[in-house]
Design an enzyme around this catalytic site. Structure first.
Site, mmCIF file in Angstrom:
data_model
loop_
_atom_site.group_PDB
_atom_site.id
_atom_site.type_symbol
_atom_site.label_atom_id
_atom_site.label_comp_id
_atom_site.label_asym_id
_atom_site.label_seq_id
_atom_site.Cartn_x
_atom_site.Cartn_y
_atom_site.Cartn_z
ATOM 1 N N GLU A 116 0.823 -1.218 0.000
ATOM 2 C CA GLU A 116 0.000 0.000 0.000
ATOM 3 C C GLU A 116 0.857 1.268 0.000
ATOM 4 O OE1 GLU A 116 -2.825 -0.644 -0.800
ATOM 5 O OE2 GLU A 116 -3.529 -2.471 0.183
ATOM 6 N N HIS A 139 -2.687 2.384 8.384
ATOM 7 C CA HIS A 139 -3.768 1.588 7.797
ATOM 8 C C HIS A 139 -3.968 0.337 8.646
ATOM 9 C CE1 HIS A 139 -6.189 -0.754 5.114
ATOM 10 N NE2 HIS A 139 -5.229 -1.642 4.913
ATOM 11 N N HIS A 141 -7.112 -2.977 9.942
ATOM 12 C CA HIS A 141 -8.326 -3.746 9.653
ATOM 13 C C HIS A 141 -9.152 -3.952 10.929
ATOM 14 C CE1 HIS A 141 -5.842 -5.912 6.213
ATOM 15 N NE2 HIS A 141 -6.060 -4.640 5.944
ATOM 16 N N GLU A 169 -17.740 11.135 22.331
ATOM 17 C CA GLU A 169 -16.351 11.434 21.962
ATOM 18 C C GLU A 169 -16.174 11.618 20.454
ATOM 19 O OE1 GLU A 169 -13.686 11.992 24.131
ATOM 20 O OE2 GLU A 169 -15.513 12.077 25.316
ATOM 21 N N HIS A 210 -12.780 -3.551 3.746
ATOM 22 C CA HIS A 210 -11.342 -3.789 3.919
ATOM 23 C C HIS A 210 -10.804 -3.235 5.246
ATOM 24 C CE1 HIS A 210 -7.094 -3.840 1.978
ATOM 25 N NE2 HIS A 210 -6.982 -3.586 3.265
HETATM 26 O O1 2HA Z 1 -0.510 -5.205 3.770
HETATM 27 O O2 2HA Z 1 -3.358 -4.413 4.813
HETATM 28 O O3 2HA Z 1 -4.102 -3.556 2.470
HETATM 29 C C1 2HA Z 1 -1.693 -5.827 4.032
HETATM 30 C C2 2HA Z 1 -2.800 -4.898 3.860
HETATM 31 C C3 2HA Z 1 -3.181 -4.569 2.490
HETATM 32 ZN ZN ZN Z 2 -5.282 -3.627 4.359
#
Ligand code: 2HA
Ligand code: ZN
Length: 269
Positions: A116, A139, A141, A169, A210
């Site tokens: 990414e 980033h 998940h 909040e 995602h």
């Molecule tokens: O690198 O999160 O979006 C693994 C990820 C891809």
């Molecule tokens: Zn990811």
């Protein structure tokens, strides 16, 4: 030269990845972080004229020429950063051609930066144009954020309102709201460009089905934004179908006025 393993920015990367892993947000190789470093600080730990190898960026990063980032590695697990930072992290400088990254440290097993990287670098460009103190793109998940995104409309204002209504909040931490991209193929320049476009207006961007991006002037700020969205999404999902009380718009306006915040237009009545 000081030992890079003791550098505060390496410690911050270790702490952030370990926390995110233990929160259950970053399974396997999920998630990535890039952190813009101060050249003079890096020079205390590394000879900046010593380029280990070069790695093509795959896009034009001219706006970042000379800038140095510490970045998580592709295919690497957040779980493992703490015990082996030199394999799982790398420090790269964007070269004069704008399309090459010069490896100054790390990726010891011959690896490279996250898949990414385009989304990260393009997001840095967008955020730096708005705030010269911007430093971090993160980033992740996080489970409840993805769950809430799965059951809600991807209309940014509607989604932001639902978050604000679920936790007092939320409006205080992200009065600027949450941007949302539709489901797209990740790891591409296209999703990078779309993310960077959203980053012109938002510090937080959800990638549908995602995960989420958070940005900030510090690791704490980027982490805190994602943490607050995730906590709020958890409340939303735990109460889904059972809600009796949501935070009224008058209270949301009162919070914004108390903290001198300008909530994203077009949400509160
Ligand atoms: O690198 O999160 O979006 C693994 C990820 C891809
Ligand atoms: Zn990811």
């Amino acid at each position: 030269m000081k030992n890079i393993l003791n550098a505060p920015f390496v410690q911050e990367m270790k702490d952030a990845t370990a926390n995110m892993y233990r929160l259950g947000w970053d399974e396997r190789n999920g998630g990535n972080i890039s952190y813009l470093l101060d050249e003079s600080e890096v020079a205390e730990y590394l000879d900046l004229s010593n380029v280990i190898r070069t790695i093509p960026t795959g896009f034009d990063a001219s706006a970042l020429i000379g800038k140095i980032f510490i970045v998580t590695g592709t295919g690497k697990y957040f779980k493992n950063v703490e015990k082996d930072p030199e394999t799982n992290l790398g420090i790269v400088r964007i070269a004069k051609d704008g399309t090459t990254a010069e490896l100054l440290w790390g990726y010891k097993d011959g690896g490279k930066f996250t898949s990414e990287f385009p989304a990260h670098m393009m997001s840095h460009i967008s955020r730096l144009a708005i705030d010269k103190n911007h430093r971090v793109v993160m980033h992740s998940h996080p489970t409840y954020t993805i769950a809430m995104n799965t059951v809600c409309s991807i209309d940014e204002k509607e989604f932001t309102h639902k978050l604000w209504q679920s936790n007092t909040e939320a409006i205080v931490v992200f009065p600027d709201g949450v941007g949302i991209l539709p489901c797209m193929v990740c790891g591409t320049n296209e999703i990078g460009e779309a993310t960077a476009e959203k980053m012109k207006n938002f510090r937080l961007v959800i990638w549908t089905n995602h995960g989420i991006y958070g940005t900030g002037t510090s690791m704490d700020e980027a982490f805190g934004l994602i943490e607050t969205v995730e906590k709020t999404a958890q409340i939303y999902m735990l109460t889904l179908g059972h809600v009796v009380n949501v935070i009224p718009d008058e209270v949301l306006k009162g919070l914004a006025s108390l903290w001198n915040l300008k909530p994203l237009d077009g949400i509160l009545k």
